[in-house]
Design a protein around this motif. Structure first.
Motif, short mmCIF file in Angstrom:
data_model
loop_
_atom_site.label_atom_id
_atom_site.label_comp_id
_atom_site.label_asym_id
_atom_site.label_seq_id
_atom_site.Cartn_x
_atom_site.Cartn_y
_atom_site.Cartn_z
N LEU C 31 0.75 -0.91 -0.07
CA LEU C 31 0.32 0.05 0.12
C LEU C 31 0.89 1.48 0.26
N ALA C 38 -0.09 7.11 -6.53
CA ALA C 38 -1.15 7.44 -6.94
C ALA C 38 -0.95 9.49 -5.97
N MET C 216 -5.68 13.91 -5.87
CA MET C 216 -5.07 12.39 -5.90
C MET C 216 -3.54 11.95 -4.69
N LEU C 218 -3.26 13.86 -1.86
CA LEU C 218 -4.45 13.46 -0.65
C LEU C 218 -4.25 12.19 -0.47
N ILE C 219 -4.51 11.58 -1.24
CA ILE C 219 -5.26 10.13 -1.17
C ILE C 219 -4.62 8.98 -0.73
N MET C 222 -2.72 9.50 2.33
CA MET C 222 -3.06 8.41 3.12
C MET C 222 -3.02 7.16 3.30
N LEU C 223 -3.04 6.74 1.79
CA LEU C 223 -2.49 4.81 1.47
C LEU C 223 -1.21 4.92 2.10
N ILE C 225 0.25 6.28 4.61
CA ILE C 225 0.47 5.84 6.39
C ILE C 225 0.04 4.55 6.27
N VAL C 226 -1.41 3.93 5.97
CA VAL C 226 -1.72 3.15 6.01
C VAL C 226 -0.36 2.19 5.78
N MET C 284 -0.91 17.04 4.26
CA MET C 284 -0.49 15.12 4.88
C MET C 284 0.57 14.99 5.05
#
Lengths: 452, 452, 452
Positions: C31, C38, C216, C218-219, C222-223, C225-226, C284
């Motif tokens: 991820l 992304a 995109m 920002l998304i 977040m991925l 971070i996961v 972010m």
């Protein structure tokens, strides 16, 4: 601590660990579907983006209950071929098909298998975007995802399956059982469905119908890859006691083997597809193609060999796609090339590079080239025949494909109806839709026409 | 191996397994927030996309430390109601609230609970997009995510909570404690916040304010679903020894039960929402609505029943959304319908379909319709009252909502300030912003005006 | 049950649990790469979006096999410095580097390490978008991801590494070994690569080159971070027997400690970056910066302290980015600020806030400020020197950067060639590409020019 207490603790620990493992396999497999959603939306033109996405969501939502009601029983009932054996415990009204604090297993295995089934539906989904009717698609997806593939699974991906016992069939990572079956099913459907309007010029030369959002397809494919770790994890058996991991055929293996070859399959597939195509879409698909190419022998290959095999799978894949395209077959995202071809190829490769590998169990033949080739053909036919047949019937009743004017104006306008990007002035939309002031549409949500 | 060594090994194995399980629950729950970010950005108009996204990131970043400093203590201190009990071990300066090689538990449970708290903030977040002030939102989110919901959790989602002991309250998957509380809190805020400019015509007819990027909302919702496996995993108790899984109320259960009903809830919710709305946005939200509808009884329902209940939840959800819309309530993403309504409904359903289920512990009443209905009302009020109250106060001090010209021109321009898609010529932007040459903006980053 | 059977069961359970843990670490780390893809696509202008994405996919696909063939051996051979020790078991032709049912470990550890390596490549990748040649980039990425960082890892992230034994170096979460090394390597490359055309006006004032798709990015973040939960999980050692968790240096720790400080690092980093920049992109990125700031002492810090440290790291990070920008260094996504600076800073912080912490093992010095500062400098130089050197050589042979006309018209047109959003009429594309009719491109896929 007495013997009984100790045994009880050990059993409970392992039972919980087993549940946790397949719980995460199931969760991570949902990323396959998040990925397919992004990938197929991106691969559509924007006028069809939402119709594509809806198809993906409804695929999952339809296959899961169908798999609960019939799929799990098919898996348990048909290891011998087409005559069912007693498997009433897998029927939806049996005690094992509901919450039971003492049954730490059925629910979680059902869940993992249901997600495999949903994956077959998502594979089909990409091939048929931008012109299939939603209803026809869902019929096909449910037949594939809760019927066809799991019948193939009972035959070739079950410790008692006839393909293991007669052919010595070895397909650890479900290259044949899931990918070849779904890919050939999709091929059968595409043969009946026909190409999208504009895909071929008058002299039959194929045209590029470009994905409207290529970045979204790439992100989607990366999410599918993450999801594959759930899928492949779901292909290994977590045993109790000191048995350790086995394949579904009972051979000893472990996640280290899976990790080596999944990664090398990923790398090889991408590199092969890149060298062969230079195309971003195929390159990213090469990750899938590479993993599928080595999936059937994930437990056996030397990682260096896995890398090389994946390079060949990844490199051949775009050629197969181009071949289909030239023959007038509009498989919109290359689903057959990625899943059908690489799945078939992957099963056969085990017969070449792992022939003679001994199977467990009395009377079970060794892995052999003939056995694997026969197995691959069985998988191909098991997928192709119902795919072609059901699509043919749907076509005969004029239920398979949307009318031409719907296809030209876009499925989103008629089937959904909504616009994917209501603010954008694309070349598509600017000609047909007047610009809006302030982004506010005049019609309230509950008054929008339902033309579907 | 002597008894002591053996016990020590068994204890250590299980302690590690417990930590690993909740570690992954926490990680996977971050996908809920990745998903909410995508979903709420997509659901905004492009002029507000970044302000929406910033809100999501800052929600997480604010709730997590607040939950560390006060939330965890609230959970431990308030099982009896509004009078705290001794819970000094949960105060941030206590020894258990820091790394300790011998405490394999506190940190990981804190983490999972903090992410539940963050989820309530993200639920609120969607309802108020496109007009709330960032500062006001963060105050509300922290009060909800590190205060209100965890108070409800201490009451209804704690082995000693008064709602279990007085009402026999059963809410295994946090349908009431997280979703109803957050949904009703959001409702209270929306009542004070008012509708977006343009949401209603002069005669009060609701207008569609379309998501600027519907595919992004669908992808976001799929990521939220993946994250739900972390959320629901975090709702089961992984015990030591040979006890196995229990619910937070001490009833025996297992992940197989959760797997059956999570999947059937997903499928049913999507199908119900699709049949009832045909709308892609609601259909995808139906996946959430369906899971929430069955969440409270995830351990008890027959999967076939869970499917049917989820169909009803998914089908009612868009109707509730339309009802609110007609009453002038602009819940921009249907957060109340999905979380508030389905959470409330889910709690009540347990009282209908699992009434009489015996709770563990002396004097604890059985599950009953009255207990569940009372519990659902408690959750609704516990969410609604502070949501309404704090928003009312913020409104009185004129802190709640951005000025009209900011709302009309877009929050991104004033609150962020930046443009989500600087290259695009949308109908929004083309009228207000001159086209650029070469994508290069004249002002260096550190000279951009900070108007916020 | 006799002693031997019991031992065998206990050993097998734990061996399986270990494999499962690192399997999910590996999966979740993918991820990170989905996220980087992304994020870097979104951070590019649309004319370079696909070239950026291709780079990310090929990074993974190149580093993984290279890490198999040489990286794993480097890790095992170089703990003493630059003179290799015997490590033939880590050579690709050894028995341990292939599937072996009795070796439950090597494959899974290789996989986790390979993904760490791939992460360094993805860190570099962002700094150099929109003007580096693909071939040059892949050379640099492979040198970094399968060579440089793992040499640093052998020194500073290995129980026998000289940095532990001479300096008492403590870098539990790989802040130095992965992030500082990769960030300083990127800095060396950027120094040779030069700024993008248009990044500076004639008088040297930096210009904003805005990400074409901020949502995109920002998304993507977040991925990432996961994915960090997989990364940080991969930094803890899951031991057998009753030893429990240790750091890679043998200190006892657990996932509870990691959970506390990962979450507080996330929250602090976002808040610090927001307060310091107000910029969505930096805010972010602050999530990453905050986690990296506390990563080296994840096992030691009080969570309140971790929060404060992460605030400082997150707040300094954009300032470092602006400083570089003013000095003419065009690090396109702030990779040095986020990874290089925060990684360096994080290692040093351990020397301030955890000085005196006793290391395990005879003769191993305690954690000290001097040791950490020296360690951080070693990491910085180990990254910077080869990054600068190899990029310098590539530049001398004119292989590093695409020609100016390619950069101006966009890499996608020449290197890929395809368009990210073929339907859109952006300000970029509308000037250079004629609008199409019906979204159909005239040239069939296999006849498109290959200009790369």
């Amino acid at each position: 601590m007495d013997e009984k207490t100790l045994q009880s603790i050990l059993d409970m620990h392992q039972a919980m660990n087993i549940e946790v493992f397949y719980w995460w396999c199931t969760a991570i497999m949902f990323l396959i579907h998040a990925g397919f959603l992004a990938y197929e939306i991106g691969a559509s033109r924007s006028k069809n983006a939402l119709a594509s996405g809806m198809k993906n969501v409804l695929t999952l939502a339809s296959i899961i209950p169908a798999f609960y009601f019939v799929g799990w029983w098919i898996y348990n009932a048909f290891p011998n071929g087409l005559i069912p054996i007693e498997a009433s415990a897998a029927l939806p009204w049996s005690a094992s098909m509901r919450p039971d604090a003492d049954d730490m297993g059925t629910g979680i295995f059902f869940a993992a298998f249901a997600l495999f089934g949903a994956t077959t539906g998502s594979i089909l989904s990409g091939a048929v975007i931008e012109r299939i009717r939603l209803g026809a698609f869902l019929i096909l997806a449910v037949i594939l995802g809760a019927g066809v593939w799991i019948l193939a699974g009972a035959w070739g991906w079950h410790p008692d399956g006839w393909m293991l016992h007669k052919l010595g069939y070895h397909d650890v990572g479900a290259a044949g059982v899931v990918h070849a079956v779904a890919g050939f099913f999709a091929l059968g459907v595409v043969l009946n469905l026909g190409a999208r309007i504009g895909k071929y010029s008058k002299d039959g030369t194929p045209q590029v119908i470009a994905p409207h959002n290529m970045p979204m397809t790439l992100i989607g494919l990366m999410l599918i890859i993450v999801g594959f770790f759930g899928f492949l994890g779901g292909c290994i058996i977590f045993n109790t006691g000191d048995i350790g991991w086995t394949t579904i055929y009972g051979n000893r293996t472990n996640l280290s083997a899976f990790a080596f070859n999944t990664l090398m399959g990923f790398g090889g597939g991408v590199i092969g597809a890149y060298l062969s195509s230079r195309d971003p879409f195929w390159t990213m698909s090469g990750a899938l193609g590479g993993i599928i190419t080595v999936a059937a022998g994930l437990d056996l290959y030397n990682p260096g060999l896995a890398f090389v095999l994946a390079v060949t799978g990844g490199a051949l894949m775009p050629k197969i796609g181009a071949l289909l395209e030239k023959r007038g077959l509009d498989d919109s995202v290359g689903a057959f090339a990625v899943h059908g071809f690489c799945g078939f190829y992957g099963v056969v490769l085990v017969g070449i590079f792992a022939a003679g590998f001994p199977n467990v169990g009395e009377g079970v033949p060794d892995v052999s080239f003939t056995g694997q080739l026969t197995g691959a053909v069985v998988m191909a036919l098991t997928g192709f025949i119902p795919g072609w047949g059901v699509a043919y019937l749907l076509k005969k009743f004029n239920l398979l494909r949307v009318p031409p004017h719907v296809e030209v104006l876009g499925l989103d306008l008629f089937e959904v109806p909504a616009k994917a990007y209501p603010e954008s002035l694309s070349s598509e939309t600017s000609s047909s839709v007047p610009a809006r002031s302030g982004g506010v549409v005049a019609a309230p949500m509950d008054k929008r026409p339902d033309i579907s």
